[in-house]
Scaffold this active site. Structure first.
Site, PDB file in Angstrom:
ATOM      1  N   ASP A   1      41.149  46.420  33.104  1.00  0.00           N
ATOM      2  CA  ASP A   1      41.129  45.289  34.033  1.00  0.00           C
ATOM      3  C   ASP A   1      41.169  44.015  33.193  1.00  0.00           C
ATOM      4  O   ASP A   1      40.951  44.046  31.981  1.00  0.00           O
ATOM      5  CB  ASP A   1      39.848  45.329  34.887  1.00  0.00           C
ATOM      6  CG  ASP A   1      39.754  44.143  35.848  1.00  0.00           C
ATOM      7  OD1 ASP A   1      40.751  43.862  36.545  1.00  0.00           O
ATOM      8  OD2 ASP A   1      38.709  43.475  35.884  1.00  0.00           O
ATOM      9  N   SER A   2      41.388  42.899  33.878  1.00  0.00           N
ATOM     10  CA  SER A   2      41.325  41.604  33.195  1.00  0.00           C
ATOM     11  C   SER A   2      39.926  41.361  32.624  1.00  0.00           C
ATOM     12  O   SER A   2      39.751  40.550  31.728  1.00  0.00           O
ATOM     13  CB  SER A   2      41.670  40.489  34.180  1.00  0.00           C
ATOM     14  OG  SER A   2      40.711  40.477  35.228  1.00  0.00           O
TER      15      SER A   2
ATOM     16  N   TYR B   1      43.097  36.768  35.416  1.00  0.00           N
ATOM     17  CA  TYR B   1      44.555  36.898  35.515  1.00  0.00           C
ATOM     18  C   TYR B   1      45.092  36.234  36.783  1.00  0.00           C
ATOM     19  O   TYR B   1      46.270  35.941  36.878  1.00  0.00           O
ATOM     20  CB  TYR B   1      44.944  38.381  35.626  1.00  0.00           C
ATOM     21  CG  TYR B   1      44.915  39.212  34.362  1.00  0.00           C
ATOM     22  CD1 TYR B   1      44.535  38.685  33.130  1.00  0.00           C
ATOM     23  CD2 TYR B   1      45.310  40.554  34.409  1.00  0.00           C
ATOM     24  CE1 TYR B   1      44.522  39.490  31.990  1.00  0.00           C
ATOM     25  CE2 TYR B   1      45.310  41.351  33.269  1.00  0.00           C
ATOM     26  CZ  TYR B   1      44.913  40.820  32.074  1.00  0.00           C
ATOM     27  OH  TYR B   1      44.917  41.624  30.958  1.00  0.00           O
ATOM     28  N   GLY B   2      44.201  36.053  37.742  1.00  0.00           N
ATOM     29  CA  GLY B   2      44.607  35.736  39.114  1.00  0.00           C
ATOM     30  C   GLY B   2      45.482  34.517  39.326  1.00  0.00           C
ATOM     31  O   GLY B   2      46.225  34.441  40.294  1.00  0.00           O
TER      32      GLY B   2
ATOM     33  N   CYS C   1      43.132  46.910  38.269  1.00  0.00           N
ATOM     34  CA  CYS C   1      43.268  45.478  38.536  1.00  0.00           C
ATOM     35  C   CYS C   1      44.426  45.311  39.503  1.00  0.00           C
ATOM     36  O   CYS C   1      45.554  45.730  39.201  1.00  0.00           O
ATOM     37  CB  CYS C   1      43.569  44.762  37.221  1.00  0.00           C
ATOM     38  SG  CYS C   1      43.929  43.010  37.384  1.00  0.00           S
TER      39      CYS C   1
ATOM     40  N   THR D   1      45.868  42.564  40.431  1.00  0.00           N
ATOM     41  CA  THR D   1      46.812  41.549  39.952  1.00  0.00           C
ATOM     42  C   THR D   1      47.771  42.159  38.921  1.00  0.00           C
ATOM     43  O   THR D   1      48.984  41.931  38.980  1.00  0.00           O
ATOM     44  CB  THR D   1      46.035  40.364  39.333  1.00  0.00           C
ATOM     45  OG1 THR D   1      45.001  39.973  40.244  1.00  0.00           O
ATOM     46  CG2 THR D   1      46.934  39.187  39.066  1.00  0.00           C
TER      47      THR D   1
ATOM     48  N   CYS E   1      40.647  42.681  45.200  1.00  0.00           N
ATOM     49  CA  CYS E   1      40.455  42.380  43.773  1.00  0.00           C
ATOM     50  C   CYS E   1      39.257  43.208  43.331  1.00  0.00           C
ATOM     51  O   CYS E   1      38.239  43.251  44.029  1.00  0.00           O
ATOM     52  CB  CYS E   1      40.178  40.893  43.593  1.00  0.00           C
ATOM     53  SG  CYS E   1      39.602  40.445  41.939  1.00  0.00           S
ATOM     54  N   THR E   2      39.391  43.872  42.199  1.00  0.00           N
ATOM     55  CA  THR E   2      38.339  44.815  41.796  1.00  0.00           C
ATOM     56  C   THR E   2      37.047  44.122  41.362  1.00  0.00           C
ATOM     57  O   THR E   2      36.020  44.772  41.220  1.00  0.00           O
ATOM     58  CB  THR E   2      38.846  45.743  40.675  1.00  0.00           C
ATOM     59  OG1 THR E   2      39.362  44.941  39.600  1.00  0.00           O
ATOM     60  CG2 THR E   2      39.929  46.664  41.194  1.00  0.00           C
ATOM     61  N   HIS E   3      37.096  42.823  41.169  1.00  0.00           N
ATOM     62  CA  HIS E   3      35.847  42.097  40.877  1.00  0.00           C
ATOM     63  C   HIS E   3      34.963  41.966  42.134  1.00  0.00           C
ATOM     64  O   HIS E   3      33.746  41.891  42.025  1.00  0.00           O
ATOM     65  CB  HIS E   3      36.149  40.673  40.382  1.00  0.00           C
ATOM     66  CG  HIS E   3      36.518  40.586  38.925  1.00  0.00           C
ATOM     67  ND1 HIS E   3      37.733  40.994  38.450  1.00  0.00           N
ATOM     68  CD2 HIS E   3      35.831  40.100  37.854  1.00  0.00           C
ATOM     69  CE1 HIS E   3      37.776  40.765  37.130  1.00  0.00           C
ATOM     70  NE2 HIS E   3      36.638  40.225  36.756  1.00  0.00           N
TER      71      HIS E   3
HETATM   72  N1  DGL Z   1      40.132  42.213  38.945  1.00  0.00           N
HETATM   73  C1  DGL Z   1      41.432  41.709  39.108  1.00  0.00           C
HETATM   74  C2  DGL Z   1      42.120  42.154  40.373  1.00  0.00           C
HETATM   75  O1  DGL Z   1      41.796  43.205  40.882  1.00  0.00           O
HETATM   76  C3  DGL Z   1      41.822  40.341  38.664  1.00  0.00           C
HETATM   77  C4  DGL Z   1      40.875  39.225  38.730  1.00  0.00           C
HETATM   78  C5  DGL Z   1      41.358  38.123  37.852  1.00  0.00           C
HETATM   79  O2  DGL Z   1      41.411  38.366  36.647  1.00  0.00           O
HETATM   80  O3  DGL Z   1      41.716  37.059  38.366  1.00  0.00           O
HETATM   81  O4  DGL Z   1      42.971  41.507  40.878  1.00  0.00           O
END
Ligand code: DGL
Length: 274
Positions: free
Chosen positions: A13-14, A45-46, A76, A78, A189-191
């Protein structure tokens, strides 16, 4: 490419968001060894240009392949949207599993026929997502409200899971969706599963929340089965992690978010040239 059943599975992931997927992978596949890669030095990354995300993804996959992985989970949304097609054509023999917002399960759950999708600006603008959205909308007749949550992954990356600023951001993004009758929210988003309590608080008790961590783990198991790459049930899975950010921050995230101990190594750009 020779894939060995005993080799680990790469999950990346990012940053720390992919841990929300890794926890399901650990539960479902306890015999598998996992290599987690957090690109925290380059997160989030978003809102980055697509070319940068593609470049990071390719370098990370190449690095993980030098560590002998037998499969790769792009944990991730993104990076999946921007780079998974390229990864698959670059490594046609490597099983690659991605994540995408759970629009289909949300369409099956909604009663108001209005679904809010929380994701990064890049995911929501991607061709892959727009195609999925059009398809599910056409098949089910539901209406999607897209909400880019700028800054939210960054707050989570900083470990601010319940600060005033994070709560304010969540309310700002979630409240308008509920006002527009969304009764189901997709965590795209996985966060975001790490701030699910705040999302629930902002959404109220009647709103359902859809996360794709578990379905992704199940898909991974299916893919490993198909390739005859599942490890024997007598084996114990090991956990190792790499980060382009701070190794102590990632260790802390493992113990705080997942109650897991992981050996974490910091990776420099020089180790990642492909
Ligand atoms: N966790 C990531 C996702 O699922 C990206 C979050 C990020 O880096 O902006 O999109």
């Amino acid at each position: 490419m020779y894939l060995n059943r005993e080799s680990p599975i790469g999950v990346f992931d990012s940053g720390i968001g992919g841990l929300s997927v890794l926890r399901h992978v650990r539960t479902l596949l306890p015999n598998e060894s996992l290599l987690y890669f957090a690109d925290s030095g380059f997160a989030p990354y978003g809102e980055k240009p697509e070319a940068v995300i593609v470049e990071r993804t390719v370098s990370i996959a190449a690095f993980l392949l030098t560590q002998n992985i037998k499969a790769l989970v792009v944990a991730c949304n993104t990076a999946t949207a921007a780079a998974i097609a390229g990864l698959r054509s670059r490594y046609p023999d490597l099983p690659v599993v991605g994540v995408e917002p759970g629009l289909k399960p949300a369409a099956a759950l909604t009663r108001s026929c209005t679904i809010g999708v929380l994701a990064t600006a890049n995911t929501l603008a991607s061709e892959k997502f727009l195609k999925l959205q059009a398809q599910v909308a056409q098949d089910s007749g539901v209406n999607f409200l897209l909400q880019a949550c700028n800054g939210l992954a960054h707050q989570i990356e900083k470990g601010e899971l319940s600060s005033r600023e994070t709560r304010q951001l969540v309310t700002q993004y979630v409240a308008p969706l509920v006002i527009q009758q969304a009764d189901t929210l997709v965590l795209g988003c996985t966060h975001y599963p790490f701030v699910e309590p705040l999302i629930r608080e902002a959404a109220g008790p009647n709103v359902r929340i859809v996360d794709t961590g578990e379905p992704v783990a199940r898909q991974l198991r299916r893919v490993l089965e198909q390739h005859d790459l599942l490890r024997d049930a007598s084996r114990t899975g090991q956990l190792l992690a790499y980060t382009t950010g701070s190794s102590s921050t990632l260790s802390l995230a493992f113990s705080k978010l997942l109650q897991l101990e992981a050996t974490v190594h910091a990776v420099s750009s020089a180790q990642m040239t492909h």
